[in-house]
Write an enzyme that holds these catalytic residues in place. Structure first.
Site, PDB file in Angstrom:
ATOM      1  N   LEU A   1      32.433 -14.938 -28.397  1.00  0.00           N
ATOM      2  CA  LEU A   1      31.043 -16.132 -28.873  1.00  0.00           C
ATOM      3  C   LEU A   1      30.978 -16.358 -30.463  1.00  0.00           C
ATOM      4  O   LEU A   1      30.421 -17.124 -31.096  1.00  0.00           O
ATOM      5  CB  LEU A   1      29.978 -16.923 -28.129  1.00  0.00           C
ATOM      6  CG  LEU A   1      29.900 -17.160 -26.891  1.00  0.00           C
ATOM      7  CD1 LEU A   1      28.658 -18.287 -25.964  1.00  0.00           C
ATOM      8  CD2 LEU A   1      31.271 -18.546 -26.280  1.00  0.00           C
TER       9      LEU A   1
ATOM     10  N   TYR B   1      39.370 -22.353 -40.838  1.00  0.00           N
ATOM     11  CA  TYR B   1      38.687 -22.136 -39.676  1.00  0.00           C
ATOM     12  C   TYR B   1      39.520 -22.832 -38.486  1.00  0.00           C
ATOM     13  O   TYR B   1      39.776 -22.431 -37.345  1.00  0.00           O
ATOM     14  CB  TYR B   1      37.449 -23.220 -39.490  1.00  0.00           C
ATOM     15  CG  TYR B   1      36.397 -23.564 -38.430  1.00  0.00           C
ATOM     16  CD1 TYR B   1      36.136 -21.504 -38.009  1.00  0.00           C
ATOM     17  CD2 TYR B   1      36.072 -24.020 -38.103  1.00  0.00           C
ATOM     18  CE1 TYR B   1      35.018 -21.795 -36.927  1.00  0.00           C
ATOM     19  CE2 TYR B   1      35.096 -24.406 -36.954  1.00  0.00           C
ATOM     20  CZ  TYR B   1      34.204 -22.989 -36.547  1.00  0.00           C
ATOM     21  OH  TYR B   1      34.071 -22.680 -35.319  1.00  0.00           O
TER      22      TYR B   1
ATOM     23  N   ASP C   1      25.217  -8.826 -31.309  1.00  0.00           N
ATOM     24  CA  ASP C   1      24.954  -9.771 -32.399  1.00  0.00           C
ATOM     25  C   ASP C   1      24.819  -9.102 -33.925  1.00  0.00           C
ATOM     26  O   ASP C   1      23.718  -8.294 -33.402  1.00  0.00           O
ATOM     27  CB  ASP C   1      24.287 -10.656 -32.170  1.00  0.00           C
ATOM     28  CG  ASP C   1      24.294 -12.303 -32.935  1.00  0.00           C
ATOM     29  OD1 ASP C   1      24.160 -13.315 -31.864  1.00  0.00           O
ATOM     30  OD2 ASP C   1      24.556 -12.018 -33.531  1.00  0.00           O
TER      31      ASP C   1
ATOM     32  N   LYS D   1      40.669 -20.663 -35.733  1.00  0.00           N
ATOM     33  CA  LYS D   1      40.680 -20.560 -33.750  1.00  0.00           C
ATOM     34  C   LYS D   1      41.842 -20.882 -33.594  1.00  0.00           C
ATOM     35  O   LYS D   1      42.136 -20.456 -32.252  1.00  0.00           O
ATOM     36  CB  LYS D   1      39.427 -22.060 -34.375  1.00  0.00           C
ATOM     37  CG  LYS D   1      38.211 -21.509 -34.377  1.00  0.00           C
ATOM     38  CD  LYS D   1      37.694 -20.592 -32.994  1.00  0.00           C
ATOM     39  CE  LYS D   1      36.344 -20.180 -33.474  1.00  0.00           C
ATOM     40  NZ  LYS D   1      35.519 -18.824 -32.082  1.00  0.00           N
TER      41      LYS D   1
ATOM     42  N   GLY E   1      23.103 -15.528 -36.546  1.00  0.00           N
ATOM     43  CA  GLY E   1      22.624 -15.642 -35.069  1.00  0.00           C
ATOM     44  C   GLY E   1      20.583 -15.367 -35.173  1.00  0.00           C
ATOM     45  O   GLY E   1      20.805 -14.813 -36.205  1.00  0.00           O
TER      46      GLY E   1
ATOM     47  N   GLY F   1      23.026 -15.648 -31.211  1.00  0.00           N
ATOM     48  CA  GLY F   1      23.512 -17.297 -31.529  1.00  0.00           C
ATOM     49  C   GLY F   1      22.780 -18.607 -31.148  1.00  0.00           C
ATOM     50  O   GLY F   1      22.555 -18.379 -29.335  1.00  0.00           O
ATOM     51  N   PHE F   2      23.403 -19.831 -31.649  1.00  0.00           N
ATOM     52  CA  PHE F   2      22.902 -20.879 -30.411  1.00  0.00           C
ATOM     53  C   PHE F   2      23.417 -20.719 -29.206  1.00  0.00           C
ATOM     54  O   PHE F   2      22.225 -21.293 -27.829  1.00  0.00           O
ATOM     55  CB  PHE F   2      22.494 -21.914 -31.539  1.00  0.00           C
ATOM     56  CG  PHE F   2      23.519 -23.492 -30.827  1.00  0.00           C
ATOM     57  CD1 PHE F   2      21.569 -23.269 -29.673  1.00  0.00           C
ATOM     58  CD2 PHE F   2      24.268 -24.049 -30.755  1.00  0.00           C
ATOM     59  CE1 PHE F   2      21.470 -24.914 -29.333  1.00  0.00           C
ATOM     60  CE2 PHE F   2      24.383 -25.462 -30.145  1.00  0.00           C
ATOM     61  CZ  PHE F   2      23.212 -25.831 -29.299  1.00  0.00           C
TER      62      PHE F   2
END
Ligand code: UDP
Length: 326
Positions: A80, A153, A31, A157, A36, A10-11
């Site tokens: 992540l 979301y 991943d 989290k 990603g 991913g980023f």
């Protein structure tokens, strides 16, 4: 050290993997390429220097046997892998809840089994609808109703944070929780809604910049390499264990000002297009009007301060977009 990064293509994950490889460590990533991309890691996957110590697993974190093996051989874990981006969450509500809640639970369970220190990526979304600034880690959290998908979301989290802290308190698992504010830089895609890659691409194509709402909502933006430094320092600091940290920038800017700045910096002929939230997302969509982190805690613990200002970030993102033809 052997580093396991879930969401490593991913980023943010790809920049973290690169930083550890450049430091000389052995890096394992997993991943599923949902958001990603192998393009993010291609350059250092082909780099001679890293060939025998960079291991890429294109798979889901729900592959129990693989995760068992990867967690077992690693010294530390960065979790992540998650559903990211407001647009992605709205379009994939069930998948997002599953990956964010069950995925994190899975990772924590394995880290507890092997007693591996783990850093969890939470989000500034957990703060919800505050209007004050700065937001600090001990603030109350304010959400909208469950009929509005966006808040799932934040809630998922937040559940990750509770679960991680419960593992710390009941099983002594070393956990670190980071609330990432808007992180930007090369390799970030606009496909899941993120504003800077979207505006820069639109500006380079001389297309109208799509400002949602009236553009008075504000954000701060942090350069991804500054964020990576913060993540690495937290992982090495014993005082960070069992704690929650904001990671973010301090330069507050409205989305309207951001759009104008991007047009100016790229020398674009783009116009500004103000789009009502109900058209951009869904009826009654609620945005976060203001989002500025307090960073005293992380500064005191590991000396973190963002080093890259917004003008430099925009220059670097525009260069990246130009090089790959937007
Ligand atoms: N935004 C916008 N136009 C876009 C994409 C985003 O005006 O094309 C706005 C969005 O509504 C939000 C801000 O920019 O107020 C930041 O959006 P992003 O998705 O990057 O991150 P968020 O802060 O919402 O997680």
């Amino acid at each position: 050290m052997r580093i396991l990064i879930t969401g490593g293509a991913g980023f943010i994950g790809s920049h973290l993997a690169q930083a550890y490889l450049e430091r000389g460590d052995e890096v394992y990533i997993i991943d599923d390429l949902s958001t990603g991309s192998l393009d993010n890691i291609k350059a250092f996957q082909e780099d001679e220097r890293f060939r025998d110590r960079f291991f890429v697993n294109t798979d889901t974190i729900f592959n129990h046997d693989l995760m068992l093996e990867l967690t077992g051989i690693s010294d530390v874990v960065f979790h992540l892998a998650a559903a990211v981006g407001v647009r992605y969450i709205l379009e994939n509500p069930l998948e997002s809840i599953k990956i964010n809640i069950q995925g994190t639970e899975k990772v924590l369970e394995l880290c507890a089994k092997f007693k591996k220190k783990v850093l969890i990526a939470s989000s500034s979304e957990v703060y919800g609808k505050h209007l004050h600034a700065p937001l600090i880690e001990t603030d109350n959290l304010i959400y909208g109703p469950s009929s509005k998908s966006r808040w799932s979301y934040a809630a998922s989290k937040l559940m990750d944070e509770f679960t991680a802290l419960a593992y710390y308190r009941t099983k002594g698992l070393k956990v670190i929780i980071t609330r990432l504010f808007n992180t930007v830089g090369p390799r970030q895609t606009g496909a899941y809604g993120m504003v800077i890659p979207r505006f820069v691409t639109q500006a380079l194509k001389n297309e109208p910049l799509t400002i949602y709402g009236d553009g008075t909502q504000t954000r701060t933006f942090t350069y991804v390499r500054d964020v990576v430094k913060a993540l690495m320092s937290l992982m090495e600091n014993e005082d960070a264990v069992g704690e929650v940290f904001n990671i973010g920038g301090t330069e507050e800017i409205s989305i309207l000002e951001l759009a104008k700045k991007i047009i100016e910096k790229t020398g674009s002929a783009s116009a500004l297009d103000l789009i009502p939230y109900s058209e951009a997302f869904e009826k009654d969509f609620e945005d976060m009007q203001r989002r500025v982190p307090g960073i005293e805690k992380i500064k005191k613990t590991v000396g973190f301060e963002p080093e890259t200002d917004l003008d430099t970030i925009l220059k670097l993102v525009a260069e990246y977009m130009r090089n790959r033809n937007f």
